[in-house]
Design a protein around this motif. Structure first.
Motif, PDB file in Angstrom:
ATOM      1  N   LEU A 180      19.409  12.132  39.680  1.00 12.82           N
ATOM      2  CA  LEU A 180      19.599  11.220  40.803  1.00 12.82           C
ATOM      3  C   LEU A 180      19.093   9.831  40.459  1.00 12.82           C
ATOM      4  CD1 LEU A 180      20.431  10.706  43.710  1.00 12.82           C
ATOM      5  CD2 LEU A 180      18.191  11.565  44.446  1.00 12.82           C
ATOM      6  N   ALA A 181      17.919   9.752  39.823  1.00 13.79           N
ATOM      7  CA  ALA A 181      17.386   8.454  39.404  1.00 13.79           C
ATOM      8  C   ALA A 181      18.298   7.792  38.387  1.00 13.79           C
ATOM      9  CB  ALA A 181      15.981   8.618  38.828  1.00 13.79           C
ATOM     10  N   MET A 182      18.831   8.574  37.463  1.00  8.02           N
ATOM     11  CA  MET A 182      19.722   8.042  36.433  1.00  8.02           C
ATOM     12  C   MET A 182      21.022   7.514  37.041  1.00  8.02           C
ATOM     13  SD  MET A 182      18.958  11.090  33.695  1.00  8.02           S
ATOM     14  CE  MET A 182      20.304  10.755  32.569  1.00  8.02           C
ATOM     15  N   ALA A 183      21.442   8.096  38.167  1.00  3.45           N
ATOM     16  CA  ALA A 183      22.652   7.638  38.837  1.00  3.45           C
ATOM     17  C   ALA A 183      22.430   6.322  39.572  1.00  3.45           C
ATOM     18  CB  ALA A 183      23.143   8.708  39.815  1.00  3.45           C
ATOM     19  N   ARG A 184      21.169   5.988  39.881  1.00  5.49           N
ATOM     20  CA  ARG A 184      20.872   4.806  40.670  1.00  5.49           C
ATOM     21  C   ARG A 184      20.248   3.669  39.847  1.00  5.49           C
ATOM     22  NH1 ARG A 184      23.474   7.526  43.457  1.00  5.49           N
ATOM     23  NH2 ARG A 184      23.237   8.075  45.650  1.00  5.49           N
ATOM     24  N   ASP A 185      19.425   4.027  38.876  1.00  5.11           N
ATOM     25  CA  ASP A 185      18.648   3.039  38.125  1.00  5.11           C
ATOM     26  C   ASP A 185      19.337   2.713  36.806  1.00  5.11           C
ATOM     27  OD1 ASP A 185      16.557   1.414  37.202  1.00  5.11           O
ATOM     28  OD2 ASP A 185      15.558   3.129  36.258  1.00  5.11           O
ATOM     29  N   ALA A 186      19.682   1.452  36.614  1.00  4.95           N
ATOM     30  CA  ALA A 186      20.381   1.050  35.391  1.00  4.95           C
ATOM     31  C   ALA A 186      19.511   1.178  34.153  1.00  4.95           C
ATOM     32  CB  ALA A 186      20.874  -0.387  35.525  1.00  4.95           C
ATOM     33  N   SER A 187      18.199   1.234  34.310  1.00  3.11           N
ATOM     34  CA  SER A 187      17.294   1.345  33.179  1.00  3.11           C
ATOM     35  C   SER A 187      16.957   2.790  32.827  1.00  3.11           C
ATOM     36  CB  SER A 187      15.997   0.571  33.468  1.00  3.11           C
ATOM     37  OG  SER A 187      16.254  -0.804  33.618  1.00  3.11           O
ATOM     38  N   SER A 188      17.513   3.745  33.566  1.00  2.00           N
ATOM     39  CA  SER A 188      17.322   5.163  33.271  1.00  2.00           C
ATOM     40  C   SER A 188      18.682   5.776  32.968  1.00  2.00           C
ATOM     41  CB  SER A 188      16.679   5.893  34.454  1.00  2.00           C
ATOM     42  OG  SER A 188      15.421   5.342  34.774  1.00  2.00           O
ATOM     43  N   GLY A 189      18.729   6.643  31.971  1.00  2.00           N
ATOM     44  CA  GLY A 189      20.014   7.243  31.636  1.00  2.00           C
ATOM     45  C   GLY A 189      19.966   8.040  30.360  1.00  2.00           C
ATOM     46  N   GLY A 190      21.123   8.252  29.768  1.00  2.00           N
ATOM     47  CA  GLY A 190      21.204   9.002  28.523  1.00  2.00           C
ATOM     48  C   GLY A 190      21.145  10.496  28.744  1.00  2.00           C
ATOM     49  N   ILE A 191      20.101  11.125  28.244  1.00  2.00           N
ATOM     50  CA  ILE A 191      19.966  12.580  28.296  1.00  2.00           C
ATOM     51  C   ILE A 191      18.717  12.950  29.113  1.00  2.00           C
ATOM     52  CG2 ILE A 191      21.182  12.943  26.143  1.00  2.00           C
ATOM     53  CD1 ILE A 191      17.402  13.176  26.184  1.00  2.00           C
ATOM     54  N   ILE A 192      18.504  14.245  29.305  1.00  3.40           N
ATOM     55  CA  ILE A 192      17.314  14.739  30.001  1.00  3.40           C
ATOM     56  C   ILE A 192      16.603  15.741  29.094  1.00  3.40           C
ATOM     57  CG2 ILE A 192      16.482  16.191  31.899  1.00  3.40           C
ATOM     58  CD1 ILE A 192      18.619  14.983  33.669  1.00  3.40           C
ATOM     59  N   ARG A 193      15.308  15.570  28.968  1.00  7.96           N
ATOM     60  CA  ARG A 193      14.466  16.561  28.288  1.00  7.96           C
ATOM     61  C   ARG A 193      13.454  17.102  29.290  1.00  7.96           C
ATOM     62  NH1 ARG A 193      15.099  13.130  23.662  1.00  7.96           N
ATOM     63  NH2 ARG A 193      15.709  14.311  21.807  1.00  7.96           N
ATOM     64  N   THR A 194      13.211  18.411  29.237  1.00  9.89           N
ATOM     65  CA  THR A 194      12.176  19.015  30.076  1.00  9.89           C
ATOM     66  C   THR A 194      11.302  19.932  29.232  1.00  9.89           C
ATOM     67  OG1 THR A 194      13.453  20.985  30.731  1.00  9.89           O
ATOM     68  CG2 THR A 194      13.732  18.993  32.065  1.00  9.89           C
ATOM     69  N   VAL A 195      10.066  20.104  29.670  1.00  7.23           N
ATOM     70  CA  VAL A 195       9.139  21.057  29.057  1.00  7.23           C
ATOM     71  C   VAL A 195       8.503  21.853  30.185  1.00  7.23           C
ATOM     72  CG1 VAL A 195       7.050  21.394  27.692  1.00  7.23           C
ATOM     73  CG2 VAL A 195       8.641  19.570  27.083  1.00  7.23           C
ATOM     74  N   THR A 196       8.586  23.164  30.105  1.00  8.94           N
ATOM     75  CA  THR A 196       7.942  24.048  31.074  1.00  8.94           C
ATOM     76  C   THR A 196       6.730  24.694  30.420  1.00  8.94           C
ATOM     77  OG1 THR A 196      10.053  24.528  32.163  1.00  8.94           O
ATOM     78  CG2 THR A 196       8.226  26.045  32.576  1.00  8.94           C
ATOM     79  N   LEU A 197       5.579  24.594  31.094  1.00 12.11           N
ATOM     80  CA  LEU A 197       4.331  25.153  30.571  1.00 12.11           C
ATOM     81  C   LEU A 197       3.805  26.215  31.532  1.00 12.11           C
ATOM     82  CD1 LEU A 197       2.716  21.744  29.607  1.00 12.11           C
ATOM     83  CD2 LEU A 197       3.307  23.518  27.971  1.00 12.11           C
ATOM     84  N   ASP A 198       3.547  27.390  30.993  1.00 11.09           N
ATOM     85  CA  ASP A 198       2.916  28.452  31.754  1.00 11.09           C
ATOM     86  C   ASP A 198       2.128  29.339  30.793  1.00 11.09           C
ATOM     87  OD1 ASP A 198       4.827  30.000  30.466  1.00 11.09           O
ATOM     88  OD2 ASP A 198       6.108  30.210  32.225  1.00 11.09           O
ATOM     89  N   LYS A 199       1.729  30.520  31.229  1.00 11.35           N
ATOM     90  CA  LYS A 199       0.889  31.374  30.392  1.00 11.35           C
ATOM     91  C   LYS A 199       1.612  31.870  29.140  1.00 11.35           C
ATOM     92  CE  LYS A 199       1.962  35.574  33.019  1.00 11.35           C
ATOM     93  NZ  LYS A 199       1.366  36.687  33.826  1.00 11.35           N
TER      94      LYS A 199
END
Length: 235
Positions: free
Chosen positions: A183-202
């Motif tokens: 959603l931010a990438m759709a609105r903010d011209a300075s955000s875009g490209g790809i998405i990376r995520t990291v999930t941390l748990d036990k």
């Protein structure tokens, strides 16, 4: 995030820093935490990289989300990683998430006149589970259930505030982070490209990469229904 020197302004004879932009998000859930960032790196209106990695590993169980000056935040991350390794050797065990977050905050605060970096520290330990710490420009450190920063954050504060709920599952938290970033990438011209995520748990750290063509889109980005057919009918 910005790279490169300041841009001179002939009219004023002064140096003007280029506009900075990015979107970083961290959300805690029942048993862990999810971090995410877009991939766009820009200097003013010039996009120099669309697949940059703005998630930096500090220890096995703690990661840093970086926004602002790439050089400043990378330097902080490198120093903190070094100090965390030294501390782990002294303690004989990995430092807690809170300790690593405090290292980031201290370095940011002690150099606040020279650094431009808004960061989020998130991680998991057995003592307190998943944790999110906001560390904005200036060095403040606040533990939060979720945190967002960067130029794209202004577009999604309300969305995250409405969507977040205590006791979320891992799947719900991961979906929320991806939706917020897209959603931010759709609105903010300075955000875009790809998405990376990291999930941390036990079970450890789990990394996910979402290419540009797979980033969720919103209705403004799609053609109107039957637009092609309507155009053919009119023609």
């Amino acid at each position: 995030m910005d790279l490169g020197p300041c841009v001179s302004t002939e009219a004023t004879g002064k140096s003007q820093a280029p506009h900075t932009g990015t979107t970083i998000v961290a959300v805690s859930f029942d048993g862990g935490v999810v971090l995410g960032a877009d991939g766009r790196v820009s200097t003013g209106t010039y996009i120099s990289n669309r697949a940059s990695n703005k998630i930096q590993q500090l220890t096995d169980n703690v990661f840093l989300l970086r926004s602002g000056s790439a050089a400043d935040t990378q330097a902080i991350g490198d120093y903190v990683r070094y100090f965390a390794e030294q501390l782990a050797c002294e303690l004989g065990a990995p430092p807690s998430v809170a300790t690593v977050a405090k290292l980031v905050s201290t370095m940011n605060y002690q150099n606040k006149e020279m650094l431009m970096g808004a960061m989020i520290v998130a991680g998991y330990d057995e003592q307190q589970g998943g944790q999110v710490y906001g560390c904005p420009i200036g060095g403040t450190l606040v533990r939060e259930q979720w945190a967002v920063d960067g130029s794209g954050s202004t577009y999604i504060w309300a969305a995250l505030d409405d969507a977040f709920k205590e006791g979320m599952t891992r799947k719900e938290a991961e979906a929320l982070v991806v939706d917020a970033l897209s959603l931010a990438m759709a609105r903010d011209a300075s955000s875009g490209g790809i998405i990376r995520t990291v999930t941390l748990d036990k079970t450890g750290a789990h990394v996910r990469y979402i290419g540009g063509s797979d980033v969720p889109t919103w209705f403004e980005d799609l053609p109107a229904p039957n637009a092609a057919a309507a155009g053919m009918a009119v023609g």
